[in-house]
Write a protein that holds these residues in place. Sequence first.
Motif, PDB file in Angstrom:
ATOM      1  N   ARG A   1       0.847  -1.141   0.022  1.00  0.00           N
ATOM      2  CA  ARG A   1       0.026   0.114  -0.143  1.00  0.00           C
ATOM      3  C   ARG A   1       0.821   1.165  -0.003  1.00  0.00           C
ATOM      4  O   ARG A   1       1.894   1.431   0.637  1.00  0.00           O
ATOM      5  CB  ARG A   1      -1.090   0.029   1.289  1.00  0.00           C
ATOM      6  N   ILE A   2       0.672   2.027  -1.027  1.00  0.00           N
ATOM      7  CA  ILE A   2       1.121   3.438  -0.974  1.00  0.00           C
ATOM      8  C   ILE A   2       0.448   4.725  -0.526  1.00  0.00           C
ATOM      9  O   ILE A   2       1.028   5.613  -0.054  1.00  0.00           O
ATOM     10  CB  ILE A   2       1.788   3.814  -2.336  1.00  0.00           C
ATOM     11  N   VAL A   3      -0.907   4.611  -0.700  1.00  0.00           N
ATOM     12  CA  VAL A   3      -1.689   5.464  -0.024  1.00  0.00           C
ATOM     13  C   VAL A   3      -3.120   5.330  -0.122  1.00  0.00           C
ATOM     14  O   VAL A   3      -3.672   4.279  -0.883  1.00  0.00           O
ATOM     15  CB  VAL A   3      -1.615   6.797  -1.230  1.00  0.00           C
ATOM     16  N   ARG A   4      -3.695   5.678   0.966  1.00  0.00           N
ATOM     17  CA  ARG A   4      -5.191   5.532   1.251  1.00  0.00           C
ATOM     18  C   ARG A   4      -5.847   6.511   1.597  1.00  0.00           C
ATOM     19  O   ARG A   4      -5.556   7.558   2.443  1.00  0.00           O
ATOM     20  CB  ARG A   4      -5.062   4.352   2.507  1.00  0.00           C
ATOM     21  N   ILE A   5      -7.200   6.795   1.184  1.00  0.00           N
ATOM     22  CA  ILE A   5      -7.994   7.939   1.502  1.00  0.00           C
ATOM     23  C   ILE A   5      -9.333   7.450   2.040  1.00  0.00           C
ATOM     24  O   ILE A   5      -9.945   6.695   1.550  1.00  0.00           O
ATOM     25  CB  ILE A   5      -8.058   9.006   0.489  1.00  0.00           C
ATOM     26  N   SER A   6      -9.813   7.981   3.158  1.00  0.00           N
ATOM     27  CA  SER A   6     -10.940   7.810   3.824  1.00  0.00           C
ATOM     28  C   SER A   6     -11.612   9.060   4.411  1.00  0.00           C
ATOM     29  O   SER A   6     -10.990   9.538   5.488  1.00  0.00           O
ATOM     30  CB  SER A   6     -10.819   6.592   4.925  1.00  0.00           C
ATOM     31  N   GLY A   7     -12.484   9.398   3.697  1.00  0.00           N
ATOM     32  CA  GLY A   7     -13.017  10.670   4.173  1.00  0.00           C
ATOM     33  C   GLY A   7     -12.225  12.018   3.667  1.00  0.00           C
ATOM     34  O   GLY A   7     -11.712  12.137   2.537  1.00  0.00           O
ATOM     35  N   ASP A   8     -11.713  12.512   4.938  1.00  0.00           N
ATOM     36  CA  ASP A   8     -10.687  13.698   4.495  1.00  0.00           C
ATOM     37  C   ASP A   8      -9.361  13.250   5.010  1.00  0.00           C
ATOM     38  O   ASP A   8      -8.419  13.944   5.225  1.00  0.00           O
ATOM     39  CB  ASP A   8     -11.265  15.069   5.710  1.00  0.00           C
ATOM     40  N   THR A   9      -9.332  12.073   5.611  1.00  0.00           N
ATOM     41  CA  THR A   9      -7.917  11.252   5.854  1.00  0.00           C
ATOM     42  C   THR A   9      -7.029  10.845   4.837  1.00  0.00           C
ATOM     43  O   THR A   9      -7.536  10.049   4.083  1.00  0.00           O
ATOM     44  CB  THR A   9      -8.252  10.443   7.148  1.00  0.00           C
ATOM     45  N   ILE A  10      -5.898  11.238   4.596  1.00  0.00           N
ATOM     46  CA  ILE A  10      -4.959  10.812   3.532  1.00  0.00           C
ATOM     47  C   ILE A  10      -3.724   9.991   4.214  1.00  0.00           C
ATOM     48  O   ILE A  10      -2.950  10.594   5.056  1.00  0.00           O
ATOM     49  CB  ILE A  10      -4.554  11.578   2.617  1.00  0.00           C
ATOM     50  N   LYS A  11      -3.619   8.753   4.179  1.00  0.00           N
ATOM     51  CA  LYS A  11      -2.378   8.196   4.808  1.00  0.00           C
ATOM     52  C   LYS A  11      -1.397   7.675   3.655  1.00  0.00           C
ATOM     53  O   LYS A  11      -1.963   6.826   2.683  1.00  0.00           O
ATOM     54  CB  LYS A  11      -2.923   6.769   5.606  1.00  0.00           C
ATOM     55  N   THR A  12      -0.338   7.902   3.814  1.00  0.00           N
ATOM     56  CA  THR A  12       0.752   7.404   2.705  1.00  0.00           C
ATOM     57  C   THR A  12       1.724   6.370   3.378  1.00  0.00           C
ATOM     58  O   THR A  12       1.987   6.656   4.534  1.00  0.00           O
ATOM     59  CB  THR A  12       1.587   8.443   2.027  1.00  0.00           C
ATOM     60  N   ASN A  13       2.503   5.795   2.795  1.00  0.00           N
ATOM     61  CA  ASN A  13       3.298   4.633   2.867  1.00  0.00           C
ATOM     62  C   ASN A  13       4.166   4.158   1.843  1.00  0.00           C
ATOM     63  O   ASN A  13       3.902   4.182   0.742  1.00  0.00           O
ATOM     64  CB  ASN A  13       2.445   3.428   3.591  1.00  0.00           C
ATOM     65  N   GLY A  14       5.587   3.809   2.120  1.00  0.00           N
ATOM     66  CA  GLY A  14       6.279   3.148   1.026  1.00  0.00           C
ATOM     67  C   GLY A  14       6.710   3.992   0.043  1.00  0.00           C
ATOM     68  O   GLY A  14       7.387   5.163   0.274  1.00  0.00           O
ATOM     69  N   ALA A  15       6.503   3.792  -1.125  1.00  0.00           N
ATOM     70  CA  ALA A  15       6.822   4.534  -2.317  1.00  0.00           C
ATOM     71  C   ALA A  15       6.343   5.807  -2.634  1.00  0.00           C
ATOM     72  O   ALA A  15       6.812   6.542  -3.322  1.00  0.00           O
ATOM     73  CB  ALA A  15       6.854   3.550  -3.502  1.00  0.00           C
ATOM     74  N   TYR A  16       5.336   6.024  -1.852  1.00  0.00           N
ATOM     75  CA  TYR A  16       4.825   7.348  -2.165  1.00  0.00           C
ATOM     76  C   TYR A  16       5.484   8.632  -1.643  1.00  0.00           C
ATOM     77  O   TYR A  16       5.836   8.451  -0.605  1.00  0.00           O
ATOM     78  CB  TYR A  16       3.301   7.468  -1.287  1.00  0.00           C
ATOM     79  N   ASP A  17       5.818   9.541  -2.615  1.00  0.00           N
ATOM     80  CA  ASP A  17       6.689  10.608  -2.266  1.00  0.00           C
ATOM     81  C   ASP A  17       6.048  11.920  -2.868  1.00  0.00           C
ATOM     82  O   ASP A  17       4.878  12.059  -3.307  1.00  0.00           O
ATOM     83  CB  ASP A  17       7.955  10.602  -2.670  1.00  0.00           C
ATOM     84  N   ASP A  18       6.708  12.974  -2.965  1.00  0.00           N
ATOM     85  CA  ASP A  18       6.229  14.441  -3.429  1.00  0.00           C
ATOM     86  C   ASP A  18       5.959  14.307  -4.792  1.00  0.00           C
ATOM     87  O   ASP A  18       5.354  15.304  -5.238  1.00  0.00           O
ATOM     88  CB  ASP A  18       7.419  15.368  -3.184  1.00  0.00           C
TER      89      ASP A  18
END
Length: 398
Positions: A55-72
């Motif tokens: 998992r690199i990114v997850r969005i639920s409602g207004d919340t965004i969580k990033t992980n691993g390869a996700y970058d700018d």
Amino acid sequence: MKSALICVLFLLCAIGVFGDAETVSVIEGESVTLHSGVTEVQRIDVIEWRLNGNRIVRISGDTIKTNGAYDDRMKLDKQTGDLKITNIKTTDSGLYKLEITSTRGSSEKTFNVSADPSFDGVTVVGVTEGDSVVLHTDTEILKDDEILWRFKETYDIAKMKKDEYIFSTYDNIADGIFRRRLQLDHQTGNIIISDITLKTSGLYEVDVKRRTYTIHKAFNVTITDRLNRLTVKEGVTVTLESGVTELDRDDLVRWRFEHEVVFAKIDKMAGISSIYEDVPDGKFRGRLKLDDLTGSLTITHTTTSDSGLYHIDITSVRHVIFRKFFLSVSCLNDVTLIGPAFGVGVGVGAAVVLGVLLVLVAACVIYYRHRKFQLVTRRDMEKSSEEVLECCSGGGVL
């Protein structure tokens, strides 16, 4: 039993088991947007993107969580769930999986993204002021593709959508600097900008939008130099310089005369160097030489029929270079103009001309001195005669 089987088939289709992953091929440095397929994400929806199972990114409602390869370089659109990857790298290649979960059910989409190593994202296009330039989409255009060209990130200058018969150019924008200068290729989506000026140079971008993803390309059009002019005597050897010290491994070099068909070409990728002596009209037969290292062109034993406009196009995924040369071959003893864009084999002829000039100067100096000596001698003789006459008239002579 039958209804249960139908239900299973429906679920399998929903999660995309029967659909192969969408193949997305891009060049390193370009940008690509992977589309979720929804127009607006509901607050209760959960969107999750994975790369190669992680998992690199997850969005639920207004919340965004990033992980691993996700970058700018990765941007998630909160409204649609689209994932945009800018300045893509080879390490970004892999299997991207989108999962959307809501009260209405779940769905999945898979993209097989391949980023080939190549360049830094912006194709540099060097062109002579007043010339024309072709900016390429470099992809096969599908019937339902939508192509949008922009100038300096602000102005939409062209749009194409085959299935809706939209082929439009907007040359009245930016105070009319593109008026009668834009042409859209209806087959390839390429755009042609004619009569390039300082005002129309700069950043051009194109989006090739498909059903499931969008390819983004950028071009920096710069004016390299003005028209190179050269005047030589008939019979000399002249070299038209490409302007590069060494061709890249994927460069394609094409030489044209007077906007006609290509008469010389180098394809570095294929390892082919070709001279087409039958065109134009066989006038160059046996008199052309191509430098495989630089792409420069040499014409031997020039004739007056060689006079005219020469074009060189050097294209690759890294850059596009256009140069123009105006060659004038005269049978008169004209002085040869030599510039950095040309190499001319006139050393012997120049030495002869210089020798003749030196002889003429020396002759003029000798004549001037001889004439001056004659005038001085004549004045001395006249003065002596006057003195003798004065003496005789005064009785000073017995």
